[in-house]
Design a protein around this motif. Sequence first.
Motif, mmCIF file in Angstrom:
data_model
loop_
_atom_site.group_PDB
_atom_site.id
_atom_site.type_symbol
_atom_site.label_atom_id
_atom_site.label_comp_id
_atom_site.label_asym_id
_atom_site.label_seq_id
_atom_site.Cartn_x
_atom_site.Cartn_y
_atom_site.Cartn_z
ATOM 1 N N LEU A 42 6.474 57.253 -40.644
ATOM 2 C CA LEU A 42 5.472 56.324 -41.171
ATOM 3 C C LEU A 42 4.119 56.998 -41.413
ATOM 4 C CD1 LEU A 42 6.302 53.259 -38.885
ATOM 5 C CD2 LEU A 42 7.146 53.733 -41.203
ATOM 6 N N ASP A 43 3.984 58.251 -41.012
ATOM 7 C CA ASP A 43 2.736 58.987 -41.231
ATOM 8 C C ASP A 43 2.585 59.489 -42.665
ATOM 9 O OD1 ASP A 43 2.113 58.642 -38.561
ATOM 10 O OD2 ASP A 43 2.838 60.630 -37.966
ATOM 11 N N TYR A 44 3.661 59.400 -43.453
ATOM 12 C CA TYR A 44 3.638 59.928 -44.814
ATOM 13 C C TYR A 44 3.456 58.783 -45.799
ATOM 14 C CZ TYR A 44 5.280 63.927 -42.271
ATOM 15 O OH TYR A 44 5.389 64.951 -41.358
ATOM 16 N N PRO A 45 2.377 58.800 -46.581
ATOM 17 C CA PRO A 45 2.037 57.662 -47.437
ATOM 18 C C PRO A 45 2.903 57.501 -48.681
ATOM 19 C CG PRO A 45 0.415 59.403 -47.709
ATOM 20 C CD PRO A 45 1.347 59.836 -46.607
ATOM 21 N N GLU A 46 3.574 58.564 -49.128
ATOM 22 C CA GLU A 46 4.427 58.455 -50.306
ATOM 23 C C GLU A 46 5.812 59.006 -49.988
ATOM 24 O OE1 GLU A 46 3.367 58.962 -54.709
ATOM 25 O OE2 GLU A 46 4.339 60.861 -54.210
ATOM 26 N N TRP A 47 6.820 58.228 -50.341
ATOM 27 C CA TRP A 47 8.208 58.630 -50.112
ATOM 28 C C TRP A 47 8.908 58.830 -51.444
ATOM 29 C CZ3 TRP A 47 10.172 54.600 -45.970
ATOM 30 C CH2 TRP A 47 9.482 54.794 -44.781
ATOM 31 N N VAL A 48 9.760 59.831 -51.497
ATOM 32 C CA VAL A 48 10.670 60.008 -52.617
ATOM 33 C C VAL A 48 12.010 59.478 -52.131
ATOM 34 C CG1 VAL A 48 11.852 61.660 -54.108
ATOM 35 C CG2 VAL A 48 9.442 62.017 -53.511
ATOM 36 N N LEU A 49 12.584 58.533 -52.869
ATOM 37 C CA LEU A 49 13.868 57.950 -52.487
ATOM 38 C C LEU A 49 14.956 58.501 -53.394
ATOM 39 C CD1 LEU A 49 12.853 54.214 -51.934
ATOM 40 C CD2 LEU A 49 12.824 56.115 -50.296
ATOM 41 N N ARG A 50 16.102 58.818 -52.778
ATOM 42 C CA ARG A 50 17.246 59.325 -53.542
ATOM 43 C C ARG A 50 18.438 58.410 -53.302
ATOM 44 N NH1 ARG A 50 19.336 65.247 -52.442
ATOM 45 N NH2 ARG A 50 19.538 64.374 -50.382
ATOM 46 N N GLN A 51 18.959 57.877 -54.407
ATOM 47 C CA GLN A 51 20.188 57.076 -54.388
ATOM 48 C C GLN A 51 21.138 57.757 -55.360
ATOM 49 O OE1 GLN A 51 18.001 53.295 -55.275
ATOM 50 N NE2 GLN A 51 19.466 52.493 -53.766
ATOM 51 N N GLY A 52 22.069 58.530 -54.820
ATOM 52 C CA GLY A 52 22.938 59.312 -55.696
ATOM 53 C C GLY A 52 22.087 60.317 -56.452
ATOM 54 N N GLN A 53 22.101 60.248 -57.772
ATOM 55 C CA GLN A 53 21.309 61.151 -58.611
ATOM 56 C C GLN A 53 19.986 60.533 -59.044
ATOM 57 O OE1 GLN A 53 22.302 64.336 -59.038
ATOM 58 N NE2 GLN A 53 23.961 63.737 -57.674
ATOM 59 N N VAL A 54 19.731 59.290 -58.650
ATOM 60 C CA VAL A 54 18.518 58.590 -59.066
ATOM 61 C C VAL A 54 17.417 58.806 -58.035
ATOM 62 C CG1 VAL A 54 17.515 56.344 -59.633
ATOM 63 C CG2 VAL A 54 19.880 56.861 -60.285
ATOM 64 N N LEU A 55 16.254 59.243 -58.513
ATOM 65 C CA LEU A 55 15.093 59.479 -57.665
ATOM 66 C C LEU A 55 13.962 58.568 -58.077
ATOM 67 C CD1 LEU A 55 15.095 63.380 -57.824
ATOM 68 C CD2 LEU A 55 15.998 61.953 -55.990
ATOM 69 N N SER A 56 13.209 58.106 -57.089
ATOM 70 C CA SER A 56 12.029 57.295 -57.386
ATOM 71 C C SER A 56 10.975 57.555 -56.328
ATOM 72 C CB SER A 56 12.384 55.803 -57.442
ATOM 73 O OG SER A 56 12.929 55.376 -56.204
ATOM 74 N N ARG A 57 9.711 57.361 -56.716
ATOM 75 C CA ARG A 57 8.593 57.523 -55.784
ATOM 76 C C ARG A 57 8.094 56.129 -55.400
ATOM 77 N NH1 ARG A 57 6.311 62.761 -55.952
ATOM 78 N NH2 ARG A 57 6.891 63.904 -57.826
ATOM 79 N N HIS A 58 7.779 55.975 -54.113
ATOM 80 C CA HIS A 58 7.248 54.706 -53.618
ATOM 81 C C HIS A 58 6.152 54.982 -52.605
ATOM 82 C CE1 HIS A 58 10.437 52.092 -55.282
ATOM 83 N NE2 HIS A 58 11.160 53.180 -55.164
ATOM 84 N N ARG A 59 5.064 54.247 -52.738
ATOM 85 C CA ARG A 59 3.988 54.327 -51.759
ATOM 86 C C ARG A 59 4.339 53.419 -50.588
ATOM 87 N NH1 ARG A 59 -1.271 52.334 -51.210
ATOM 88 N NH2 ARG A 59 -0.904 50.836 -52.870
ATOM 89 N N LEU A 60 4.156 53.915 -49.369
ATOM 90 C CA LEU A 60 4.390 53.121 -48.163
ATOM 91 C C LEU A 60 3.196 52.191 -47.976
ATOM 92 C CD1 LEU A 60 6.025 52.586 -45.531
ATOM 93 C CD2 LEU A 60 4.670 54.420 -44.483
ATOM 94 N N LEU A 61 3.444 50.877 -48.061
ATOM 95 C CA LEU A 61 2.368 49.898 -47.882
ATOM 96 C C LEU A 61 2.159 49.571 -46.412
ATOM 97 C CD1 LEU A 61 3.175 47.448 -50.820
ATOM 98 C CD2 LEU A 61 1.475 49.290 -50.751
ATOM 99 N N GLN A 62 3.262 49.352 -45.688
ATOM 100 C CA GLN A 62 3.197 49.041 -44.269
ATOM 101 C C GLN A 62 4.470 49.546 -43.600
ATOM 102 O OE1 GLN A 62 2.116 44.955 -43.102
ATOM 103 N NE2 GLN A 62 1.721 44.564 -45.276
ATOM 104 N N GLY A 63 4.355 49.855 -42.329
ATOM 105 C CA GLY A 63 5.520 50.246 -41.549
ATOM 106 C C GLY A 63 5.219 50.039 -40.083
ATOM 107 N N ARG A 64 6.253 49.729 -39.319
ATOM 108 C CA ARG A 64 6.047 49.495 -37.884
ATOM 109 C C ARG A 64 7.371 49.588 -37.148
ATOM 110 N NH1 ARG A 64 5.799 44.089 -40.030
ATOM 111 N NH2 ARG A 64 7.444 42.825 -39.127
ATOM 112 N N ARG A 65 7.255 49.740 -35.835
ATOM 113 C CA ARG A 65 8.435 49.660 -34.975
ATOM 114 C C ARG A 65 8.890 48.205 -34.942
ATOM 115 N NH1 ARG A 65 10.047 53.476 -31.190
ATOM 116 N NH2 ARG A 65 8.802 55.370 -31.247
ATOM 117 N N HIS A 66 10.199 48.034 -34.877
ATOM 118 C CA HIS A 66 10.768 46.696 -34.745
ATOM 119 C C HIS A 66 12.018 46.829 -33.872
ATOM 120 C CE1 HIS A 66 11.736 42.567 -35.660
ATOM 121 N NE2 HIS A 66 12.980 42.964 -35.880
ATOM 122 N N GLY A 67 11.947 46.316 -32.656
ATOM 123 C CA GLY A 67 13.053 46.483 -31.721
ATOM 124 C C GLY A 67 13.241 47.959 -31.426
#
Length: 185
Positions: A42-67
């Motif tokens: 959660l310390d990294y503000p931008e994530w690159v997501l990979r689904q198979g061969q498809v890549l996308s960039r997403h900014r992390l808006l919020q994140g937290r521990r849950h359980g």
Amino acid sequence: MSEQAEDIELAGHVVLGKLTSPYGVKGWLKVYSHTSPMDGILDYPEWVLRQGQVLSRHRLLQGRRHGKGLVALLEGVEGREGAERLAGAEVLLPKAALPELPRGEYYWHQLEGLTVVTRQGETLGRIRYLFETGANDVMVVKGDPEGEPAAIDARERLLPFLPDEVVLDVDLDAAVMTVDWDPDF
């Protein structure tokens, strides 16, 4: 905002975790993290997501521990349906964005692929991957007698990552790790 990231050089990235499933109805996702500590992802503000061969960039808006896990909300993910589309995606990070470690400490991705040689100069093989145990990390070393460099045999060995006991030297530039290990063990 999410954007196609076809220009991303995958060799320059490391997998930090995975989006496992939607959490709720507002676009949140459950996150499985490979970082230590777990919420370090959660310390990294931008994530690159990979689904198979498809890549996308997403900014992390919020994140937290849950359980016992984590949940995250990413920019551009709307509602449960949007989260369902990203379930199963790997979370990548440019290696250059990782903090520099103190001398003698290594990221697993730096060790994977290193040639492992004994102090007597016998090549055991290459580090295929590492895994965690309660006591210490373990390196899976697989030999290839016909590979380059040629190993003494094709055995798979489990070596504990114990600096100064088993691991005598790590030379990242030469891609070689020297160990104090009996090849017959």
